[in-house]
Design a protein around this motif. Structure first.
Motif, PDB file in Angstrom:
ATOM      1  N   ASP A  89       0.869  -1.334  -0.154  1.00 28.14           N
ATOM      2  CA  ASP A  89       0.128  -0.084  -0.150  1.00 28.14           C
ATOM      3  C   ASP A  89       0.976   1.136  -0.006  1.00 28.14           C
ATOM      4  O   ASP A  89       1.887   1.408   1.017  1.00 28.14           O
ATOM      5  CB  ASP A  89      -0.915   0.062   1.189  1.00 28.14           C
ATOM      6  CG  ASP A  89      -1.801  -1.139   1.118  1.00 28.14           C
ATOM      7  OD1 ASP A  89      -2.381  -1.562   0.116  1.00 28.14           O
ATOM      8  OD2 ASP A  89      -2.305  -1.484   2.499  1.00 28.14           O
ATOM      9  N   LEU A  90       0.887   2.149  -1.006  1.00 30.82           N
ATOM     10  CA  LEU A  90       1.160   3.495  -1.284  1.00 30.82           C
ATOM     11  C   LEU A  90       0.224   4.390  -0.687  1.00 30.82           C
ATOM     12  O   LEU A  90      -0.796   4.742  -1.504  1.00 30.82           O
ATOM     13  CB  LEU A  90       1.840   3.689  -2.156  1.00 30.82           C
ATOM     14  CG  LEU A  90       2.986   2.925  -2.701  1.00 30.82           C
ATOM     15  CD1 LEU A  90       3.711   3.225  -4.038  1.00 30.82           C
ATOM     16  CD2 LEU A  90       4.186   3.033  -1.660  1.00 30.82           C
ATOM     17  N   ILE A  91       0.213   5.117   0.362  1.00 35.04           N
ATOM     18  CA  ILE A  91      -1.024   5.884   0.946  1.00 35.04           C
ATOM     19  C   ILE A  91      -0.527   7.520   1.202  1.00 35.04           C
ATOM     20  O   ILE A  91       0.769   7.570   2.019  1.00 35.04           O
ATOM     21  CB  ILE A  91      -1.716   5.500   2.309  1.00 35.04           C
ATOM     22  CG1 ILE A  91      -2.026   3.964   1.740  1.00 35.04           C
ATOM     23  CG2 ILE A  91      -2.851   6.173   2.573  1.00 35.04           C
ATOM     24  CD1 ILE A  91      -2.701   3.436   3.243  1.00 35.04           C
ATOM     25  N   SER A  92      -0.988   8.442   0.596  1.00 32.69           N
ATOM     26  CA  SER A  92      -0.677   9.632   0.661  1.00 32.69           C
ATOM     27  C   SER A  92      -1.668  10.338   1.754  1.00 32.69           C
ATOM     28  O   SER A  92      -2.933  10.584   0.771  1.00 32.69           O
ATOM     29  CB  SER A  92      -0.095  10.506  -0.390  1.00 32.69           C
ATOM     30  OG  SER A  92       0.242  11.834  -0.246  1.00 32.69           O
ATOM     31  N   GLN A  93      -1.635  10.902   2.664  1.00 37.52           N
ATOM     32  CA  GLN A  93      -2.381  11.594   3.367  1.00 37.52           C
ATOM     33  C   GLN A  93      -2.208  13.086   3.509  1.00 37.52           C
ATOM     34  O   GLN A  93      -1.235  13.260   4.782  1.00 37.52           O
ATOM     35  CB  GLN A  93      -2.807  10.850   4.768  1.00 37.52           C
ATOM     36  CG  GLN A  93      -3.371   9.418   4.523  1.00 37.52           C
ATOM     37  CD  GLN A  93      -3.710   8.817   5.984  1.00 37.52           C
ATOM     38  OE1 GLN A  93      -2.890   9.000   6.732  1.00 37.52           O
ATOM     39  NE2 GLN A  93      -4.648   7.912   6.074  1.00 37.52           N
ATOM     40  N   GLY A  94      -2.660  14.041   2.971  1.00 39.33           N
ATOM     41  CA  GLY A  94      -2.315  15.422   3.030  1.00 39.33           C
ATOM     42  C   GLY A  94      -3.606  16.053   3.148  1.00 39.33           C
ATOM     43  O   GLY A  94      -4.808  15.643   3.336  1.00 39.33           O
TER      44      GLY A  94
END
Length: 210
Positions: free
Chosen positions: A117-122
């Motif tokens: 999983d590659l998760i970007s939370q901005g």
């Protein structure tokens, strides 16, 4: 066991500096490095060593890296864990603030697992991006590939775009417009092209000739 002598002028202050060494390695407590950074505790290999880079682990307690753990391994740095995970977690690297940088300028970086999983939370405006850059080929293989965008999906190439399928190709959209390089020869603002689309046609024509 040796203990430090008088304080050297300009040296990071240490109240008691002890070290226990043999010809193979040493344990240093309160040791001040050549760059004037003091190590609370350091373990270091001495001789024999065929490497140019030092082999050590140090807990730094002064300078810009105060509170850091510094490791230097001229060969392989290996971590093995996971015989008994805690709540399905076998390893964790968590940065409360700042970046995590992984680099291998003369090698490859490989990640393998059952799932990745590659998760970007901005905030969705100034952060939350995922960027992938390559100066050669970018290849992706999967049983099914699905791309979904809440706003815009763009595919662009300086040369050619090929779409091949041995089955059915279906396009469902509200409107469909094709702009070719030859459309440049129309009068701007006439026909089915706007001035902006006419400029795009001119750019395509120039690139096809170049």
């Amino acid at each position: 066991m040796t203990q430090s002598g008088p304080q050297i002028k300009g040296e990071a202050k240490t109240y008691k500096k002890n070290q226990f060494t043999t010809t193979e390695g040493g344990l240093y407590i309160g040791h001040v490095m050549e760059n004037n950074a003091k190590m609370a505790v350091a373990i270091r290999r001495i001789f024999p060593s065929p490497f140019k880079r030092a082999q050590y682990i140090g807990l730094q307690q002064s300078g810009t890296k105060n509170g850091s753990i510094l490791c230097s391994a001229p060969a392989t740095f290996e971590i093995t864990c996971g015989e008994s995970p805690v709540q399905e977690v076998a390893g964790m690297w968590y940065a409360e603030n700042g970046d995590i940088v992984i680099g291998a300028p003369k090698g490859n970086i490989r990640i393998f697992a059952q799932n990745i999983d590659l998760i970007s939370q901005g905030d969705g405006k100034e952060s939350g991006f995922v960027q992938i850059r390559a100066n050669a080929n970018f290849e992706a293989e999967a049983t099914d590939v699905k791309l979904t965008a809440d706003s815009t999906l763009s595919i662009a190439a300086d040369k050619d775009i090929d779409i091949n399928s041995t089955g059915k190709t279906q396009v469902d959209c509200g409107s469909w417009k094709v702009i070719e390089g030859g459309d440049f020869f129309q009068i701007p603002g006439t026909g089915n092209l706007t001035i902006e689309q006419h400029i795009k046609a001119m750019i395509k024509l120039v690139k096809s000739i170049a």
